[in-house]
Write a protein that holds these residues in place. Structure first.
Motif, mmCIF file in Angstrom:
data_model
loop_
_atom_site.group_PDB
_atom_site.id
_atom_site.type_symbol
_atom_site.label_atom_id
_atom_site.label_comp_id
_atom_site.label_asym_id
_atom_site.label_seq_id
_atom_site.Cartn_x
_atom_site.Cartn_y
_atom_site.Cartn_z
ATOM 1 N N ALA A 132 0.531 -1.354 -0.072
ATOM 2 C CA ALA A 132 0.011 0.201 0.091
ATOM 3 C C ALA A 132 0.832 1.302 0.102
ATOM 4 O O ALA A 132 0.566 2.266 -0.756
ATOM 5 C CB ALA A 132 -0.974 -0.092 1.090
ATOM 6 N N GLU A 133 1.802 1.433 0.908
ATOM 7 C CA GLU A 133 2.826 2.695 0.878
ATOM 8 C C GLU A 133 3.484 2.983 -0.230
ATOM 9 O O GLU A 133 3.602 3.974 -0.827
ATOM 10 C CB GLU A 133 3.798 2.473 1.858
ATOM 11 N N THR A 134 4.084 2.022 -1.019
ATOM 12 C CA THR A 134 4.741 1.933 -2.194
ATOM 13 C C THR A 134 3.854 2.108 -3.212
ATOM 14 O O THR A 134 4.167 3.297 -4.135
ATOM 15 C CB THR A 134 5.682 0.421 -2.364
ATOM 16 N N ARG A 135 2.802 1.688 -3.280
ATOM 17 C CA ARG A 135 1.725 2.216 -4.355
ATOM 18 C C ARG A 135 1.305 3.481 -4.308
ATOM 19 O O ARG A 135 1.375 4.153 -5.399
ATOM 20 C CB ARG A 135 0.434 1.123 -4.067
ATOM 21 N N GLU A 136 0.988 4.005 -3.163
ATOM 22 C CA GLU A 136 0.675 5.556 -3.094
ATOM 23 C C GLU A 136 1.829 6.387 -3.601
ATOM 24 O O GLU A 136 1.423 7.246 -4.504
ATOM 25 C CB GLU A 136 0.227 5.848 -1.540
ATOM 26 N N VAL A 137 3.210 6.052 -3.466
ATOM 27 C CA VAL A 137 4.074 7.024 -3.951
ATOM 28 C C VAL A 137 4.256 6.874 -5.330
ATOM 29 O O VAL A 137 4.461 7.595 -6.302
ATOM 30 C CB VAL A 137 5.452 6.620 -3.259
ATOM 31 N N LEU A 139 1.937 5.833 -7.546
ATOM 32 C CA LEU A 139 0.907 6.447 -8.354
ATOM 33 C C LEU A 139 1.068 8.213 -8.244
ATOM 34 O O LEU A 139 0.704 8.633 -9.207
ATOM 35 C CB LEU A 139 -0.385 5.932 -7.741
ATOM 36 N N LYS A 140 1.567 8.640 -7.082
ATOM 37 C CA LYS A 140 1.750 9.889 -7.152
ATOM 38 C C LYS A 140 2.895 10.459 -8.107
ATOM 39 O O LYS A 140 2.534 11.300 -8.830
ATOM 40 C CB LYS A 140 2.163 10.320 -5.568
ATOM 41 N N LEU A 141 3.935 9.614 -8.116
ATOM 42 C CA LEU A 141 5.003 10.090 -9.297
ATOM 43 C C LEU A 141 4.456 9.890 -10.549
ATOM 44 O O LEU A 141 4.667 10.826 -11.233
ATOM 45 C CB LEU A 141 6.291 9.108 -8.934
ATOM 46 N N LEU A 142 3.609 8.713 -10.844
ATOM 47 C CA LEU A 142 2.998 8.612 -12.151
ATOM 48 C C LEU A 142 2.064 9.824 -12.627
ATOM 49 O O LEU A 142 2.254 10.225 -13.651
ATOM 50 C CB LEU A 142 2.487 7.409 -12.274
ATOM 51 N N ARG A 143 1.269 10.026 -11.623
ATOM 52 C CA ARG A 143 0.378 11.252 -12.098
ATOM 53 C C ARG A 143 0.975 12.797 -12.424
ATOM 54 O O ARG A 143 0.641 13.408 -13.132
ATOM 55 C CB ARG A 143 -0.474 11.612 -10.713
ATOM 56 N N GLN A 144 2.083 12.830 -11.706
ATOM 57 C CA GLN A 144 2.912 14.209 -11.838
ATOM 58 C C GLN A 144 3.777 14.291 -13.170
ATOM 59 O O GLN A 144 3.954 15.297 -13.742
ATOM 60 C CB GLN A 144 4.001 14.391 -10.969
ATOM 61 N N ARG A 145 3.923 13.024 -13.965
ATOM 62 C CA ARG A 145 4.751 12.971 -14.961
ATOM 63 C C ARG A 145 3.818 13.245 -16.370
ATOM 64 O O ARG A 145 2.825 12.570 -16.610
ATOM 65 C CB ARG A 145 5.880 11.980 -14.926
ATOM 66 N N SER A 190 12.253 11.921 -5.483
ATOM 67 C CA SER A 190 13.548 12.372 -4.618
ATOM 68 C C SER A 190 14.141 11.317 -4.224
ATOM 69 O O SER A 190 13.759 10.099 -4.688
ATOM 70 C CB SER A 190 12.765 12.923 -3.342
ATOM 71 N N ARG A 191 15.452 11.305 -3.788
ATOM 72 C CA ARG A 191 16.106 10.054 -3.438
ATOM 73 C C ARG A 191 15.554 9.464 -2.358
ATOM 74 O O ARG A 191 15.651 8.023 -2.614
ATOM 75 C CB ARG A 191 17.672 10.764 -2.610
ATOM 76 N N GLU A 192 14.569 9.882 -1.634
ATOM 77 C CA GLU A 192 13.922 8.879 -0.522
ATOM 78 C C GLU A 192 12.860 8.315 -1.260
ATOM 79 O O GLU A 192 12.717 6.948 -1.208
ATOM 80 C CB GLU A 192 13.228 10.040 0.394
ATOM 81 N N GLU A 193 11.962 8.871 -2.439
ATOM 82 C CA GLU A 193 11.177 8.145 -3.135
ATOM 83 C C GLU A 193 11.760 6.841 -3.608
ATOM 84 O O GLU A 193 11.270 5.949 -3.793
ATOM 85 C CB GLU A 193 10.300 9.056 -3.899
ATOM 86 N N GLU A 200 11.341 -1.912 -2.527
ATOM 87 C CA GLU A 200 10.296 -3.219 -2.566
ATOM 88 C C GLU A 200 10.578 -4.004 -3.867
ATOM 89 O O GLU A 200 10.614 -5.179 -3.852
ATOM 90 C CB GLU A 200 9.021 -2.435 -2.760
ATOM 91 N N HIS A 201 11.181 -3.303 -4.907
ATOM 92 C CA HIS A 201 11.631 -4.268 -6.186
ATOM 93 C C HIS A 201 12.414 -2.995 -6.892
ATOM 94 O O HIS A 201 12.012 -2.062 -7.157
ATOM 95 C CB HIS A 201 10.657 -4.709 -6.982
ATOM 96 N N PRO A 202 13.614 -3.467 -7.293
ATOM 97 C CA PRO A 202 14.379 -2.670 -8.028
ATOM 98 C C PRO A 202 13.598 -1.965 -9.225
ATOM 99 O O PRO A 202 13.917 -1.037 -9.862
ATOM 100 C CB PRO A 202 15.626 -3.242 -8.416
ATOM 101 N N ILE A 203 12.930 -2.700 -9.928
ATOM 102 C CA ILE A 203 12.314 -2.366 -11.206
ATOM 103 C C ILE A 203 11.313 -1.190 -11.216
ATOM 104 O O ILE A 203 11.237 -0.620 -11.808
ATOM 105 C CB ILE A 203 11.793 -3.693 -11.749
ATOM 106 N N LEU A 204 10.762 -1.222 -9.699
ATOM 107 C CA LEU A 204 9.898 -0.079 -9.650
ATOM 108 C C LEU A 204 10.581 1.244 -9.693
ATOM 109 O O LEU A 204 9.958 2.180 -10.399
ATOM 110 C CB LEU A 204 9.302 -0.394 -8.196
ATOM 111 N N ALA A 205 11.714 1.426 -9.221
ATOM 112 C CA ALA A 205 12.421 2.605 -9.216
ATOM 113 C C ALA A 205 12.632 2.874 -10.764
ATOM 114 O O ALA A 205 12.620 4.264 -11.240
ATOM 115 C CB ALA A 205 13.725 2.375 -8.418
ATOM 116 N N ASP A 206 13.077 1.839 -11.664
ATOM 117 C CA ASP A 206 13.311 2.164 -13.092
ATOM 118 C C ASP A 206 12.121 2.789 -13.877
ATOM 119 O O ASP A 206 12.100 3.417 -14.473
ATOM 120 C CB ASP A 206 14.040 1.058 -13.689
#
Ligand code: OOG
Ligand code: NI
Length: 453
Positions: A132-137, A139-145, A190-193, A200-206
């Motif tokens: 849930a926490e990762t999903r929220e971050v 989806l927020k990042l995806l909405r912004q781009r 951000s670096r934290e995000e 959670e999974h390296p591919i998510l960051a990519d």
């Protein structure tokens, strides 16, 4: 008024593929080394065997992109339709423990494939498989781009409403479309995000932390992957330990692939005070592939069975065991055909006027081949191997997130949800191959004066 003519889709695809290749060569110089080495091998092999170096082979590439949202996937589908690429097959990557599913965009008829079979393996994130926490971050990042330029979106609309693009529009379209897939050093997170997603999974960051859908590899097709692998090692490229897919055979089937491992690239994270923090990211790599015959569903089942046995045997006895398992897959053209394991196109041998004297209504493909009236050539596999893809993914995630061997399982795939995101159904590769084979048999029947074969 002079009627407007629009660019040929196949030609526009070639402009696009060449622009992509040039861009990737600038971004990843080792890709240039790979291209040179593959061309050398292809030239050598072609002179010593019967292969003809076709225009298709020089141009042939596949790339891969990873998308975050339905809107991104749908827009990419519209971009690709303008260059004659359509979604084929559903790939469930959850079988490899990845929260993603995919389709492959490619040309779908023999003429277009013959001109330039450019393909793009396109994955889509499945946020429902994240915590849930990762999903929220995410989806927020995806909405912004916004990964598409305004100009590109305009040209897609124009292309769709006109039914094509003029030469001038096509030129800008290619430039703008390519920008979507370029590499950008400054992250969109951000670096934290980034850290949170990567944990959670390296591919998510990519997938989520950049403002482009950067192409993560571009793969040329080689006629002899064993030889090319040897040359890659000689060129000191960091080649993965073994070739994925079937071992070397007389009649190649499906796909054999290898890659050099993803490298660390400098990136920068934005901060609130406008400074940039230097860091690195590992995702992009180089790959080569050798293509063989497309398999029928019967052939594919046998392949999957043999592959599973091979992987098990490799775990116990190493590569020897892997190769031995594949001995259960026939390697003679007539046997492959008689057992209905591969798709072929057929040609009538001899002159068009007399063949009827030998062919009879009761003749079958097998009997006509035995009489020397018909010759078969395997139809090339134009698609991907999800299991092989999973291996490629795993070896390029950087930190051994999953072990080699049988993958970790997530809940099953969901083709309907990918199709909904896409805005259309995916085509079935098996139907495309079967239709091509059937058409060639109809042509042969006509030439032989038979009702059907
Ligand atoms: C896609 C990997 C799939 C292949 O050759 O099987 C692929 C990815 O890494 O995003 O390209
Ligand atoms: Ni690939």
């Amino acid at each position: 008024p002079v009627p407007t003519t629009y660019c040929d889709k196949d030609e526009l695809r070639t402009s696009f593929a060449l622009a992509m290749s040039t861009m990737y060569q600038h971004e990843v110089p080792a890709y240039g080394t790979l291209i040179d080495l593959v061309r050398e091998v292809n030239d050598e092999v072609a002179t010593s065997e019967t292969f003809s170096i076709t225009e298709r082979l020089h141009l042939e590439r596949h790339g891969a992109i990873r998308l975050g949202t339905a809107h991104e996937l749908q827009t990419v589908r519209r971009i690709f339709a303008l260059i004659g690429l359509y979604p084929v097959d559903y790939y469930d990557l959850s079988v490899a423990g990845l929260p993603m599913h995919a389709t492959a965009f490619r040309p779908v008829n023999a003429v277009a494939l013959g001109k330039n079979p450019f393909r793009v393996f396109t994955t889509l994130l499945r946020p429902e498989l994240l915590s849930a926490e990762t999903r929220e971050v995410a989806l927020k990042l995806l909405r912004q781009r916004q990964i598409f330029s305004r100009k590109l979106l305009e040209l897609i609309e124009i292309g769709e409403s006109q039914g094509g693009l003029t030469a001038a529009q096509g030129e800008i379209f290619v430039l703008e479309a390519i920008r979507t897939f370029r590499w950008q050093t400054v992250a969109g997170a951000s670096r934290e995000e980034y850290q949170m997603l990567k944990t959670e999974h390296p591919i998510l960051a990519d997938i989520v932390c950049f403002n482009t859908a950067h192409i993560n590899h571009l793969t040329p097709r080689v006629l002899d992957i064993g030889l090319a692998e040897h040359r890659m090692k000689a060129a000191e490229l960091n080649v993965k330990s073994s070739i994925e897919g079937p071992p070397a055979r007389k009649i190649p089937i499906l796909l054999r692939q290898t890659s050099f491992l993803a490298f660390e690239e400098d990136i920068e994270f934005p901060t609130d005070n406008g400074e940039l923090i230097a860091a690195s990211h590992t995702a992009r790599f180089g790959e080569i592939e050798e293509r063989g015959a497309a398999l029928t569903s019967k052939g594919r089942s046998l392949y999957d069975e043999v592959l599973a046995k091979g992987i098990e045997a490799r775990g116990i006895g190493g590569n020897q065991g892997y190769s031995s398992a594949f001995k259960a897959f026939p390697d003679q053209l007539d046997e492959l055909l008689a057992q209905g394991l591969i798709f072929c196109t057929f040609k009538v041998v001899g002159s068009a006027d007399t063949p009827g004297s030998v062919a009879r209504g009761s003749d079958t493909v097998t009997s006509l081949m035995a009489k020397g009236k018909l010759i078969a050539s395997p139809i090339t596999y134009e698609d991907f191997l999800p299991f092989s893809a999973a291996g490629i993914f795993r070896s390029n995630l950087g930190d051994g997130h999953h072990q080699d061997g049988m993958p970790v399982s997530l809940p099953a795939g969901n083709q309907a949800s990918l199709e909904q995101a896409l805005g259309c159904s995916v085509l079935s590769s098996e139907k495309l191959y079967a239709a091509e084979q059937a058409k060639s048999l109809e042509d042969c029947a006509r030439r032989l004066g038979l009702q059907e074969i």
